[in-house]
Write a protein that holds these residues in place. Structure first.
Motif, PDB file in Angstrom:
ATOM      1  N   ASP A  94     -16.891  37.916  19.129  1.00 50.72           N
ATOM      2  CA  ASP A  94     -15.550  37.390  19.406  1.00 50.72           C
ATOM      3  C   ASP A  94     -14.547  38.542  19.339  1.00 50.72           C
ATOM      4  O   ASP A  94     -13.788  38.686  18.385  1.00 50.72           O
ATOM      5  CB  ASP A  94     -15.211  36.297  18.387  1.00 50.72           C
ATOM      6  CG  ASP A  94     -13.828  35.707  18.602  1.00 50.72           C
ATOM      7  OD1 ASP A  94     -13.276  35.863  19.712  1.00 50.72           O
ATOM      8  OD2 ASP A  94     -13.299  35.102  17.646  1.00 50.72           O
TER       9      ASP A  94
ATOM     10  N   SER B 294     -13.343  31.754  19.422  1.00 49.16           N
ATOM     11  CA  SER B 294     -14.318  31.242  20.382  1.00 49.16           C
ATOM     12  C   SER B 294     -14.758  32.390  21.276  1.00 49.16           C
ATOM     13  O   SER B 294     -14.109  33.434  21.343  1.00 49.16           O
ATOM     14  CB  SER B 294     -13.733  30.097  21.211  1.00 49.16           C
ATOM     15  OG  SER B 294     -12.600  30.540  21.929  1.00 49.16           O
TER      16      SER B 294
ATOM     17  N   ASP C 225     -17.360  27.659  20.524  1.00 50.52           N
ATOM     18  CA  ASP C 225     -16.973  27.943  19.147  1.00 50.52           C
ATOM     19  C   ASP C 225     -18.230  28.215  18.321  1.00 50.52           C
ATOM     20  O   ASP C 225     -19.343  28.253  18.849  1.00 50.52           O
ATOM     21  CB  ASP C 225     -16.153  26.792  18.564  1.00 50.52           C
ATOM     22  CG  ASP C 225     -16.898  25.457  18.585  1.00 50.52           C
ATOM     23  OD1 ASP C 225     -18.154  25.448  18.638  1.00 50.52           O
ATOM     24  OD2 ASP C 225     -16.228  24.406  18.545  1.00 50.52           O
TER      25      ASP C 225
END
Length: 211
Positions: free
Chosen positions: A50, A56, A95
Protein backbone atom coordinates in the motif's frame (compact mmCIF):
# COMPACT_ATOMS: atom_id res chain seq x y z
CA UNK A 1 -20.88 -36.12 -21.24
CA UNK A 2 -19.15 -34.21 -18.49
CA UNK A 3 -16.64 -35.62 -16.04
CA UNK A 4 -17.29 -34.99 -12.38
CA UNK A 5 -15.68 -31.59 -11.90
CA UNK A 6 -13.77 -30.74 -8.78
CA UNK A 7 -14.00 -27.38 -7.09
CA UNK A 8 -11.30 -25.21 -8.64
CA UNK A 9 -10.54 -23.58 -5.29
CA UNK A 10 -7.24 -25.31 -4.53
CA UNK A 11 -6.70 -27.48 -1.49
CA UNK A 12 -5.13 -25.50 1.32
CA UNK A 13 -1.69 -26.54 2.48
CA UNK A 14 0.42 -25.27 5.33
CA UNK A 15 3.42 -24.93 3.01
CA UNK A 16 3.25 -21.48 1.42
CA UNK A 17 5.57 -19.61 -0.90
CA UNK A 18 4.52 -15.99 -0.89
CA UNK A 19 5.24 -13.40 -3.53
CA UNK A 20 7.43 -10.63 -2.20
CA UNK A 21 6.30 -7.01 -2.12
CA UNK A 22 8.85 -4.40 -3.01
CA UNK A 23 10.41 -2.51 -0.13
CA UNK A 24 8.73 0.85 0.34
CA UNK A 25 10.47 2.34 3.35
CA UNK A 26 8.84 2.56 6.81
CA UNK A 27 6.17 -0.06 7.30
CA UNK A 28 3.65 2.20 9.03
CA UNK A 29 2.88 5.86 8.58
CA UNK A 30 2.97 7.89 11.76
CA UNK A 31 -0.79 8.47 11.69
CA UNK A 32 -1.67 4.85 10.93
CA UNK A 33 -3.47 2.78 13.51
CA UNK A 34 -2.30 -0.62 14.63
CA UNK A 35 -2.91 -3.65 12.42
CA UNK A 36 -6.43 -5.09 12.29
CA UNK A 37 -7.20 -8.60 13.45
CA UNK A 38 -5.43 -11.18 11.33
CA UNK A 39 -1.93 -12.32 10.47
CA UNK A 40 0.52 -9.58 11.62
CA UNK A 41 3.15 -10.62 9.07
CA UNK A 42 0.61 -10.52 6.26
CA UNK A 43 -0.45 -7.06 7.40
CA UNK A 44 3.17 -5.96 7.08
CA UNK A 45 3.15 -7.23 3.49
CA UNK A 46 -0.11 -5.38 2.89
CA UNK A 47 1.29 -2.15 4.35
CA UNK A 48 4.42 -2.41 2.22
CA UNK A 49 2.35 -2.87 -0.94
CA UNK A 50 0.00 0.00 0.00
CA UNK A 51 2.50 2.57 -1.24
CA UNK A 52 0.23 5.61 -0.95
CA UNK A 53 -0.90 4.61 2.58
CA UNK A 54 -4.55 4.77 1.52
CA UNK A 55 -5.51 1.66 3.47
CA UNK A 56 -6.34 -0.22 0.28
CA UNK A 57 -4.42 -1.61 -2.69
CA UNK A 58 -4.88 -0.67 -6.33
CA UNK A 59 -4.32 -2.87 -9.38
CA UNK A 60 -0.88 -1.39 -10.03
CA UNK A 61 0.16 -1.75 -6.39
CA UNK A 62 -0.99 -5.37 -6.37
CA UNK A 63 0.89 -6.16 -9.56
CA UNK A 64 4.09 -4.79 -8.03
CA UNK A 65 3.71 -7.28 -5.15
CA UNK A 66 3.06 -10.46 -7.12
CA UNK A 67 5.86 -12.34 -8.87
CA UNK A 68 6.22 -15.75 -10.45
CA UNK A 69 8.85 -18.29 -9.48
CA UNK A 70 11.15 -16.82 -12.13
CA UNK A 71 10.73 -13.32 -10.59
CA UNK A 72 8.68 -11.98 -13.49
CA UNK A 73 5.72 -9.83 -12.49
CA UNK A 74 2.21 -11.21 -12.75
CA UNK A 75 0.48 -10.60 -16.05
CA UNK A 76 -1.75 -7.50 -15.72
CA UNK A 77 -4.84 -9.33 -16.98
CA UNK A 78 -4.36 -11.96 -14.26
CA UNK A 79 -4.02 -9.24 -11.61
CA UNK A 80 -7.24 -7.62 -12.84
CA UNK A 81 -8.99 -11.00 -12.71
CA UNK A 82 -7.87 -11.52 -9.11
CA UNK A 83 -9.02 -8.02 -8.20
CA UNK A 84 -12.40 -8.76 -9.75
CA UNK A 85 -12.75 -11.92 -7.66
CA UNK A 86 -11.72 -10.45 -4.31
CA UNK A 87 -12.88 -6.83 -4.57
CA UNK A 88 -16.18 -7.83 -2.99
CA UNK A 89 -17.42 -4.29 -2.36
CA UNK A 90 -16.60 -3.26 -5.95
CA UNK A 91 -14.57 -0.27 -4.79
CA UNK A 92 -11.87 -0.79 -7.41
CA UNK A 93 -9.32 -1.55 -4.68
CA UNK A 94 -8.89 -4.26 -2.04
CA UNK A 95 -8.65 -3.69 1.70
CA UNK A 96 -6.76 -5.90 4.14
CA UNK A 97 -9.63 -8.36 4.63
CA UNK A 98 -10.02 -8.81 0.87
CA UNK A 99 -6.24 -9.03 0.49
CA UNK A 100 -6.10 -11.82 3.09
CA UNK A 101 -8.53 -13.91 1.04
CA UNK A 102 -6.59 -13.21 -2.15
CA UNK A 103 -3.28 -14.15 -0.53
CA UNK A 104 -4.61 -17.50 0.68
CA UNK A 105 -6.08 -18.17 -2.77
CA UNK A 106 -2.70 -17.52 -4.42
CA UNK A 107 -0.83 -19.58 -1.84
CA UNK A 108 -3.13 -22.56 -2.38
CA UNK A 109 -2.80 -22.27 -6.16
CA UNK A 110 0.99 -22.25 -5.81
CA UNK A 111 0.80 -25.67 -4.16
CA UNK A 112 -1.33 -26.93 -7.06
CA UNK A 113 1.10 -25.47 -9.59
CA UNK A 114 4.11 -27.10 -7.93
CA UNK A 115 2.28 -30.44 -7.90
CA UNK A 116 1.78 -30.44 -11.67
CA UNK A 117 5.11 -28.82 -12.57
CA UNK A 118 6.72 -32.27 -12.61
CA UNK A 119 10.05 -31.15 -14.06
CA UNK A 120 10.31 -28.11 -11.76
CA UNK A 121 10.79 -25.85 -14.76
CA UNK A 122 8.65 -23.06 -13.32
CA UNK A 123 6.07 -23.47 -16.08
CA UNK A 124 3.31 -25.86 -17.12
CA UNK A 125 3.26 -27.37 -20.59
CA UNK A 126 2.17 -30.42 -22.58
CA UNK A 127 1.28 -33.42 -20.47
CA UNK A 128 1.49 -31.37 -17.27
CA UNK A 129 -1.36 -29.19 -18.52
CA UNK A 130 -3.41 -32.21 -19.60
CA UNK A 131 -2.95 -33.87 -16.20
CA UNK A 132 -3.94 -30.69 -14.38
CA UNK A 133 -7.13 -30.25 -16.42
CA UNK A 134 -8.09 -33.91 -16.01
CA UNK A 135 -7.61 -33.64 -12.26
CA UNK A 136 -10.12 -30.76 -12.25
CA UNK A 137 -12.60 -32.88 -14.21
CA UNK A 138 -12.15 -31.29 -17.65
CA UNK A 139 -11.60 -33.93 -20.35
CA UNK A 140 -10.35 -31.59 -23.05
CA UNK A 141 -9.26 -32.71 -26.49
CA UNK A 142 -5.60 -32.42 -27.54
CA UNK A 143 -6.63 -29.61 -29.91
CA UNK A 144 -8.20 -27.56 -27.10
CA UNK A 145 -5.22 -28.20 -24.81
CA UNK A 146 -2.91 -26.95 -27.56
CA UNK A 147 -5.03 -23.82 -27.96
CA UNK A 148 -4.86 -23.17 -24.21
CA UNK A 149 -1.10 -23.60 -24.18
CA UNK A 150 -0.63 -21.29 -27.16
CA UNK A 151 -2.93 -18.64 -25.68
CA UNK A 152 -1.43 -18.56 -22.18
CA UNK A 153 2.19 -19.63 -22.67
CA UNK A 154 4.94 -17.03 -22.54
CA UNK A 155 7.94 -17.37 -24.83
CA UNK A 156 11.24 -16.24 -23.30
CA UNK A 157 12.06 -12.63 -24.25
CA UNK A 158 15.74 -13.56 -24.74
CA UNK A 159 17.82 -16.69 -25.02
CA UNK A 160 18.46 -16.39 -21.30
CA UNK A 161 14.82 -15.84 -20.32
CA UNK A 162 12.45 -18.27 -18.61
CA UNK A 163 11.55 -21.46 -20.49
CA UNK A 164 8.45 -21.42 -22.71
CA UNK A 165 5.27 -22.67 -21.12
CA UNK A 166 2.51 -21.37 -18.88
CA UNK A 167 3.85 -19.48 -15.89
CA UNK A 168 2.05 -19.59 -12.55
CA UNK A 169 0.01 -16.43 -13.03
CA UNK A 170 -1.20 -17.45 -16.49
CA UNK A 171 -1.90 -21.00 -15.28
CA UNK A 172 -4.32 -19.66 -12.67
CA UNK A 173 -6.04 -17.50 -15.28
CA UNK A 174 -6.29 -20.37 -17.77
CA UNK A 175 -7.91 -22.62 -15.16
CA UNK A 176 -10.41 -19.94 -14.12
CA UNK A 177 -11.31 -19.24 -17.77
CA UNK A 178 -11.89 -22.95 -18.51
CA UNK A 179 -14.06 -23.22 -15.40
CA UNK A 180 -16.08 -20.11 -16.28
CA UNK A 181 -16.67 -21.11 -19.90
CA UNK A 182 -17.59 -24.68 -18.95
CA UNK A 183 -20.12 -23.49 -16.38
CA UNK A 184 -21.60 -21.01 -18.89
CA UNK A 185 -21.97 -23.80 -21.46
CA UNK A 186 -23.52 -26.18 -18.96
CA UNK A 187 -26.18 -23.64 -18.02
CA UNK A 188 -27.57 -23.80 -21.56
CA UNK A 189 -26.79 -27.49 -22.19
CA UNK A 190 -29.79 -28.57 -20.17
CA UNK A 191 -29.85 -32.17 -21.42
CA UNK A 192 -26.08 -32.58 -20.91
CA UNK A 193 -25.38 -34.03 -24.36
CA UNK A 194 -22.54 -31.64 -25.16
CA UNK A 195 -24.49 -29.77 -27.85
CA UNK A 196 -26.32 -26.45 -27.60
CA UNK A 197 -28.07 -23.99 -29.88
CA UNK A 198 -27.01 -20.44 -29.09
CA UNK A 199 -28.09 -17.07 -30.33
CA UNK A 200 -25.40 -14.59 -31.29
CA UNK A 201 -26.26 -12.59 -28.16
CA UNK A 202 -25.84 -15.66 -25.92
CA UNK A 203 -22.52 -16.54 -27.53
CA UNK A 204 -21.12 -13.03 -27.12
CA UNK A 205 -22.31 -12.83 -23.53
CA UNK A 206 -20.73 -16.20 -22.72
CA UNK A 207 -17.33 -15.34 -24.16
CA UNK A 208 -17.08 -11.69 -23.12
CA UNK A 209 -17.94 -12.40 -19.49
CA UNK A 210 -15.05 -14.87 -19.18
CA UNK A 211 -12.11 -13.48 -17.14
Amino acid sequence: MYAQQQNLRPHHSQHHHHARPASTGPMYASNQRGPPAGDPQLYQYFSAVDQDRSGSISVTELQSALVNGNWTRFDLDTVKMLMGIFDTDRSGTIDFKEFSGLWKYISDWQNVFRHFDRDNSGSIEGQELAQAMRSFGYNLSPQILTLIERKYASAPPTAYGPPPGITFDRFVRACVVVKTLTESFQRVDTDRDGWVQLSYEQFMNMTLTAP
